[in-house]
Design an enzyme around this catalytic site. Structure first.
Site, PDB file in Angstrom:
ATOM      1  N   ASP A 162       0.835  -1.203   0.000  1.00 54.18           N
ATOM      2  CA  ASP A 162       0.000   0.000   0.000  1.00 54.18           C
ATOM      3  C   ASP A 162       0.871   1.255   0.000  1.00 54.18           C
ATOM      4  O   ASP A 162       0.367   2.375  -0.064  1.00 54.18           O
ATOM      5  CB  ASP A 162      -1.026  -0.007   1.149  1.00 54.18           C
ATOM      6  CG  ASP A 162      -0.387  -0.052   2.528  1.00 54.18           C
ATOM      7  OD1 ASP A 162       0.851  -0.167   2.627  1.00 54.18           O
ATOM      8  OD2 ASP A 162      -1.145   0.016   3.527  1.00 54.18           O
ATOM      9  N   SER A 163       2.213   1.053   0.010  1.00 55.74           N
ATOM     10  CA  SER A 163       3.126   2.172  -0.243  1.00 55.74           C
ATOM     11  C   SER A 163       2.819   2.785  -1.597  1.00 55.74           C
ATOM     12  O   SER A 163       3.276   3.891  -1.900  1.00 55.74           O
ATOM     13  CB  SER A 163       4.586   1.685  -0.212  1.00 55.74           C
ATOM     14  OG  SER A 163       4.751   0.527  -1.008  1.00 55.74           O
ATOM     15  N   ASP A 222      -1.156  -6.106  -0.149  1.00 56.33           N
ATOM     16  CA  ASP A 222      -1.465  -5.454   1.128  1.00 56.33           C
ATOM     17  C   ASP A 222      -2.960  -5.243   1.280  1.00 56.33           C
ATOM     18  O   ASP A 222      -3.633  -4.820   0.328  1.00 56.33           O
ATOM     19  CB  ASP A 222      -0.795  -4.065   1.170  1.00 56.33           C
ATOM     20  CG  ASP A 222       0.393  -4.032   2.100  1.00 56.33           C
ATOM     21  OD1 ASP A 222       0.460  -4.865   3.022  1.00 56.33           O
ATOM     22  OD2 ASP A 222       1.266  -3.164   1.891  1.00 56.33           O
ATOM     23  N   LYS A 258      -1.268  -9.351   3.029  1.00 56.51           N
ATOM     24  CA  LYS A 258      -0.493  -8.897   4.200  1.00 56.51           C
ATOM     25  C   LYS A 258      -1.340  -7.913   4.978  1.00 56.51           C
ATOM     26  O   LYS A 258      -2.023  -7.072   4.380  1.00 56.51           O
ATOM     27  CB  LYS A 258       0.817  -8.227   3.742  1.00 56.51           C
ATOM     28  CG  LYS A 258       1.609  -7.589   4.888  1.00 56.51           C
ATOM     29  CD  LYS A 258       3.038  -7.277   4.505  1.00 56.51           C
ATOM     30  CE  LYS A 258       3.238  -5.981   3.790  1.00 56.51           C
ATOM     31  NZ  LYS A 258       2.775  -4.772   4.489  1.00 56.51           N
ATOM     32  N   GLU A 261      -1.373  -5.444   8.805  1.00 58.40           N
ATOM     33  CA  GLU A 261      -0.565  -4.877   9.888  1.00 58.40           C
ATOM     34  C   GLU A 261      -1.196  -5.167  11.246  1.00 58.40           C
ATOM     35  O   GLU A 261      -2.411  -5.117  11.381  1.00 58.40           O
ATOM     36  CB  GLU A 261      -0.439  -3.357   9.686  1.00 58.40           C
ATOM     37  CG  GLU A 261       0.280  -2.993   8.398  1.00 58.40           C
ATOM     38  CD  GLU A 261       0.418  -1.479   8.204  1.00 58.40           C
ATOM     39  OE1 GLU A 261       0.035  -0.701   9.104  1.00 58.40           O
ATOM     40  OE2 GLU A 261       0.925  -1.084   7.136  1.00 58.40           O
ATOM     41  N   GLU A 270       9.177  -3.911  10.449  1.00 60.54           N
ATOM     42  CA  GLU A 270       9.539  -2.597   9.900  1.00 60.54           C
ATOM     43  C   GLU A 270       9.936  -1.641  11.017  1.00 60.54           C
ATOM     44  O   GLU A 270       9.263  -1.563  12.056  1.00 60.54           O
ATOM     45  CB  GLU A 270       8.348  -2.011   9.117  1.00 60.54           C
ATOM     46  CG  GLU A 270       8.657  -0.610   8.578  1.00 60.54           C
ATOM     47  CD  GLU A 270       7.668  -0.089   7.550  1.00 60.54           C
ATOM     48  OE1 GLU A 270       6.749  -0.839   7.141  1.00 60.54           O
ATOM     49  OE2 GLU A 270       7.826   1.079   7.143  1.00 60.54           O
TER      50      GLU A 270
HETATM   51  O1  KIV Z   1       3.563  -1.105   1.582  1.00 59.95           O
HETATM   52  C1  KIV Z   1       4.723  -1.545   1.538  1.00 59.95           C
HETATM   53  O2  KIV Z   1       5.473  -1.310   0.584  1.00 59.95           O
HETATM   54  C2  KIV Z   1       5.192  -2.342   2.654  1.00 59.95           C
HETATM   55  C3  KIV Z   1       6.638  -2.700   2.712  1.00 59.95           C
HETATM   56  C4  KIV Z   1       7.476  -1.544   3.067  1.00 59.95           C
HETATM   57  C5  KIV Z   1       6.886  -3.837   3.635  1.00 59.95           C
HETATM   58  O3  KIV Z   1       4.426  -2.689   3.498  1.00 59.95           O
END
Ligand code: KIV
Length: 291
Positions: free
Chosen positions: A71-72, A110, A139, A141, A208
């Site tokens: 989600d970056s 994510d 994924k 959090e 992280e």
């Molecule tokens: O969103 C993302 O790119 C991430 C990574 C930095 C692990 O969660």
């Protein structure tokens, strides 16, 4: 995912055998069980983000182990200030774009903010949307707090990667992007979180923004691979954002990242050369026109 996006169809090559096309060039795909088996291996695991077909082609050909549709993307692709703006529709659209490039690697997507915070029913429905878009795992959090949704998603047969430490979706609750677990009491909670989500069935955990010593302790404490980003050298693998590695993330490179190319300058230079050719009537040439 279809077999071409990762999971072998009946009769297709086993995961430890070479596959055709891109898969053959970069080696066999590492599925979830095989990835879990790499815990404590000599060679660290490599995960990198990708958000669309060209970034996926680049990372797939580089032979990484896992592709993360992070989600970056909110910051590095969509221009937002944080990941909180990223929606399920954004994640589905980008996961589908990654899957359409047919990488041989496992694609992890994510789950964005609020997609798994409202209970197991919506969490499973949202995880299913990502799987139907092409993800082989999701994924999310959080630690102990997220056990209920984590179990529900796993119960729906979707593999889950955990993510603890500096969790960007909690930016406001953390009071900014701060290294987590520096106090012994916080470190203890982080270790407990890691053990709890690993026990619940996470096949890997992203660590992280935590001290290297704590990452080492967590990595020792859990039976699944850890992927560090800003977590030092002791994790089972490393993960970075594509744009930070190739120089497309703007001027600021996080201290824990390393830039290996400056694609932004290269792209700018190429466009400026082309613009010069257009203005000087050197482009198009006769061979670039139809007659
Ligand atoms: O969103 C993302 O790119 C991430 C990574 C930095 C692990 O969660």
């Amino acid at each position: 995912m279809s077999s071409s996006e990762g999971h072998p169809a009946p009769g297709s090559p086993r995961q430890d055998q070479p596959q055709v096309g891109l898969a053959k060039a970069v080696g066999p795909k590492l599925g979830v069980p095989a990835l879990r088996d790499r815990k404590g291996g000599i060679e660290p695991l490599v995960m990198v983000t990708a958000y669309d077909a060209p970034t996926t082609r680049a990372v797939a050909a580089a032979g990484v182990d896992v592709i993360l549709v992070g989600d970056s993307l909110g910051m590095v692709v969509l221009g937002y200030e944080d990941t909180l703006q990223v929606t399920m529709d954004d994640m589905v659209s980008h996961t589908a774009a990654v899957a359409r490039a047919r990488p041989p690697q496992l694609v992890v997507a994510d789950m964005p903010w609020t997609s798994y915070h409202q209970g197991p029913v919506t969490a499973v429905a949202n995880a299913a949307r990502l799987v139907r878009a092409g993800a082989g795992a999701v994924k999310l959090e959080g630690g102990v707090k997220r056990l209920e949704v984590l179990r529900a998603i796993l119960d729906a047969e979707v593999p889950v990667m955990g993510h603890i430490g500096l969790t960007p979706q909690s930016v406001h609750a953390m009071g900014g992007y701060r290294v987590q677990g520096r106090l012994r009491s916080d470190a203890k909670v982080l270790v407990e979180d890691a053990i709890a989500i690993a026990d619940a069935g996470c096949f890997a955990i992203v660590l992280e923004g935590i001290p290297e010593e704590l990452a080492a302790e967590v990595t020792q404490a859990v039976p699944v691979p850890t992927f560090g980003t800003g977590a030092g050298r002791s994790c089972d693998g490393q993960v970075l954002v594509f744009h930070d590695i190739v120089g497309l993330g703007g001027a600021r490179v996080p201290r824990f990242a390393r830039r290996y190319a400056d694609l932004e300058s290269l792209a700018s230079q190429a466009i400026s050369e082309w613009a010069g050719d257009v203005r000087a009537r050197r482009f198009p040439a006769p061979s670039e026109a139809y007659h």
